[in-house]
Design a protein around this motif. Structure first.
Motif, PDB file in Angstrom:
ATOM      1  N   TRP A  77       0.821  -1.206   0.000  1.00  0.00           N
ATOM      2  CA  TRP A  77       0.000   0.000   0.000  1.00  0.00           C
ATOM      3  C   TRP A  77       0.854   1.255   0.000  1.00  0.00           C
ATOM      4  O   TRP A  77       1.826   1.303   0.738  1.00  0.00           O
ATOM      5  N   PRO A  78       0.528   2.287  -0.793  1.00  0.00           N
ATOM      6  CA  PRO A  78      -0.616   2.250  -1.696  1.00  0.00           C
ATOM      7  C   PRO A  78      -0.324   1.636  -3.065  1.00  0.00           C
ATOM      8  O   PRO A  78      -1.197   1.042  -3.657  1.00  0.00           O
ATOM      9  N   ASN A 102       3.501   9.150   9.379  1.00  0.00           N
ATOM     10  CA  ASN A 102       3.180  10.307   8.561  1.00  0.00           C
ATOM     11  C   ASN A 102       3.508  11.538   9.409  1.00  0.00           C
ATOM     12  O   ASN A 102       2.806  11.838  10.364  1.00  0.00           O
ATOM     13  N   PHE A 103       4.604  12.175   9.074  1.00  0.00           N
ATOM     14  CA  PHE A 103       5.141  13.251   9.907  1.00  0.00           C
ATOM     15  C   PHE A 103       5.315  12.716  11.329  1.00  0.00           C
ATOM     16  O   PHE A 103       5.908  11.655  11.486  1.00  0.00           O
ATOM     17  N   HIS A 138      -8.257   3.789   1.432  1.00  0.00           N
ATOM     18  CA  HIS A 138      -7.488   4.072   2.645  1.00  0.00           C
ATOM     19  C   HIS A 138      -7.127   2.767   3.357  1.00  0.00           C
ATOM     20  O   HIS A 138      -7.934   1.828   3.390  1.00  0.00           O
ATOM     21  N   VAL A 192      -4.794   7.630   5.464  1.00  0.00           N
ATOM     22  CA  VAL A 192      -4.908   8.263   4.149  1.00  0.00           C
ATOM     23  C   VAL A 192      -3.541   8.400   3.479  1.00  0.00           C
ATOM     24  O   VAL A 192      -3.396   8.237   2.282  1.00  0.00           O
ATOM     25  N   SER A 193      -2.541   8.734   4.290  1.00  0.00           N
ATOM     26  CA  SER A 193      -1.194   8.786   3.739  1.00  0.00           C
ATOM     27  C   SER A 193      -0.182   8.415   4.799  1.00  0.00           C
ATOM     28  O   SER A 193      -0.452   8.521   5.996  1.00  0.00           O
ATOM     29  N   GLY A 194       0.976   7.985   4.346  1.00  0.00           N
ATOM     30  CA  GLY A 194       2.012   7.591   5.287  1.00  0.00           C
ATOM     31  C   GLY A 194       2.891   6.503   4.704  1.00  0.00           C
ATOM     32  O   GLY A 194       2.585   5.934   3.663  1.00  0.00           O
TER      33      GLY A 194
END
Lengths: 320, 167
Positions: A175-176, A282-283, A299, A313-315
């Motif tokens: 992923w993704p 993610n950050f 997701h 959603v992101s990372g």
């Protein structure tokens, strides 16, 4: 004129063509022919010149010239225009420039080598001469932002299908949208949109695939794999590129018609590391848990120790 | 049944129109949209669209969206000092759910800072979801007055990112 000469040689079946013949067919002087051939040499085409016999294009079946790719295409709009670079700084960067100049939906840029291949957020993509596919597709989608991020997942399915069809290789999708073979990365996708709040000007999907065996830099040595390591013989990049383009156009149209729903089950089946423990960063946010799959929005669902499910959603996903 | 993106599209279209009340019935689902004043469409989506015919997932998604809208509504209905000041500023909003990046890479300078002059084509930030990086253009000419989100923050669809004093 250069295009015409190129076409003659690419269809010449590896034989010599005399300057005289060329000058007759094209109605230009032999000096002009010579200039054109020099121009093609600068683009990376290799010619052998023999007195009294003429010129011959040195043909390597793995050369990714646009004419060759086009021969295998069954697409309506994808790859109608293919820009080829023997060396590009980055096809993604060049694609942005082309898109700004207004090139058509479906234009492709492809390079035999990148001097500064790009990954996410300024990272590098290892792009050794002749050892991979480095390609960017310029698209002008007319669907909305919500759907568009799912196209990155679709692209990874297309690459999975193409590897399966051409080489019988079964890969997995981390992923993704990274393509994994034997727990190592074989291909990566970088997608970039340029637009306003409710209007997408263009979308560029960059695809990097490790095709040929090589000595990878130390930092990615244990994480990278090439197609050649998994097959008998040498992979043919032209064949894989045409397969990807043909599949992508079909997939893109099906995606517009049916949405991600049409790919939901397949994507979840191909997901790498299901039920495995991961840390997603993610950050400064970190989520630790087991990969459950993705939801209809694409997701990632992570089941945490307390039993709750976190939607990501992101990372960056790392296995622990 | 309506999909979230269809609802968004409808809201967007109504928002741009002069229509004040809009009703649509389709395959057992019904939505009603009312605008109290032309500028406030996002705050006035009625809860009608949730019908028993919706799947659990859609219902959740809509509930989520409604919660966001509710939140915006609350924000909008509490005029605080900065809001009064901000009234005339243009808001650059996020076109999608994702992570906000102020710079093209961790080592780079930010795309824009407070006080920077921008034009319609200036890239002001990136919003990323599922490794799709979205470079957002300003759409207006002016000066950046405030950056409303932090680097790396998760942003919602329609969330204001920057305030711009338009030339």
């Amino acid at each position: 004129m250069k295009e015409k000469i190129k076409e003659i040689f690419l269809n010449s079946d590896h034989r010599f063509i005399s300057g005289e013949e060329l000058s007759k067919r094209l109605q230009i002087s032999r000096t002009a022919i010579w200039k054109q051939i020099e121009g093609l040499r600068k683009e990376g085409y290799k010619f052998e010149a023999v007195r009294k016999k003429g010129y011959r294009l040195i043909n390597n079946p793995d050369d990714i010239y646009p004419e060759r790719i086009k021969q295998g295409l069954s697409t309506k709009w994808l790859g109608k225009d293919i820009v080829y670079r023997h060396v590009s700084e980055s096809t993604q960067l060049e694609a942005h420039n082309l898109a700004r100049q207004g090139v058509e939906h479906g234009t492709i840029i492809i390079a035999n080598e990148q001097t500064n291949g790009r990954g996410r957020l300024g990272r590098k993509w290892y792009s050794e001469k002749g050892k991979g596919i480095f390609m960017s597709m310029i698209l002008r989608p007319n669907f909305d932002y919500e759907q568009i991020s799912l196209i990155t997942l679709l692209t990874s399915i297309i690459i999975f299908d193409s590897l399966k069809n051409v080489y019988g290789i079964t890969s997995k999708i981390k992923w993704p949208n990274d393509i994994y073979i034997d727990d190592r990365k074989c291909a990566g996708i970088l997608s970039e949109i340029h637009g306003e709040q409710d209007q997408i000007h263009y979308l560029i999907i960059g695809i990097g695939i490790n095709t040929h065996k090589t000595e990878y830099p130390v930092e990615i040595e244990s994480k990278a794999i090439s197609i050649e390591e998994k097959i008998d013989g040498s992979p043919n990049r032209v064949e894989l590129i045409t397969e990807i383009l043909n599949n992508f156009e079909l997939g893109y149209e099906r995606f517009i018609e049916l949405g991600f729903t049409a790919y939901f089950d397949q994507y979840n089946n191909l997901l790498y590391g299901k039920e495995k423990k991961v840390i997603v960063t993610n950050f400064n946010r970190k989520v630790i848990g087991l990969i459950e799959g993705v939801n209809q929005n694409g997701h990632l669902l992570i089941k945490k120790e307390d039993g709750s499910v976190k939607e990501v959603v992101s990372g960056v996903v790392e296995f622990i | 049944m309506f999909k979230i993106h269809e609802l968004r599209e409808i809201i967007r279209l109504i928002d741009k129109s002069n229509i004040h009340t809009f009703e649509l019935e389709h395959e057992g689902s019904k939505i009603t949209l009312k605008k109290q004043s032309p500028e406030k469409i996002l705050t006035t989506v009625s809860p009608q669209p949730v019908q028993p015919t919706f799947s659990q997932e859609h219902a959740t998604a809509i509930a989520q969206t409604e919660a966001d809208i509710q939140q915006q509504h609350e924000q909008n209905s509490k005029p605080n000092k900065s809001e009064v000041e901000n009234k005339n500023f243009h808001q650059i909003k996020s076109p999608m759910v994702g992570t906000f990046y102020k710079a093209p890479s961790p080592d780079s300078d930010p795309f824009v800072r407070v006080g920077d002059k921008i034009n319609e084509n200036t890239v002001v930030c990136i919003v990323e979801a599922m490794k799709l990086f979205n470079e957002i253009e300003a759409e207006v000419k002016g000066e950046i007055m405030e950056v409303l989100v932090e680097d790396g923050q998760l942003v919602e669809y329609g969330q204001p990112l920057f305030l711009v004093k338009v030339d």
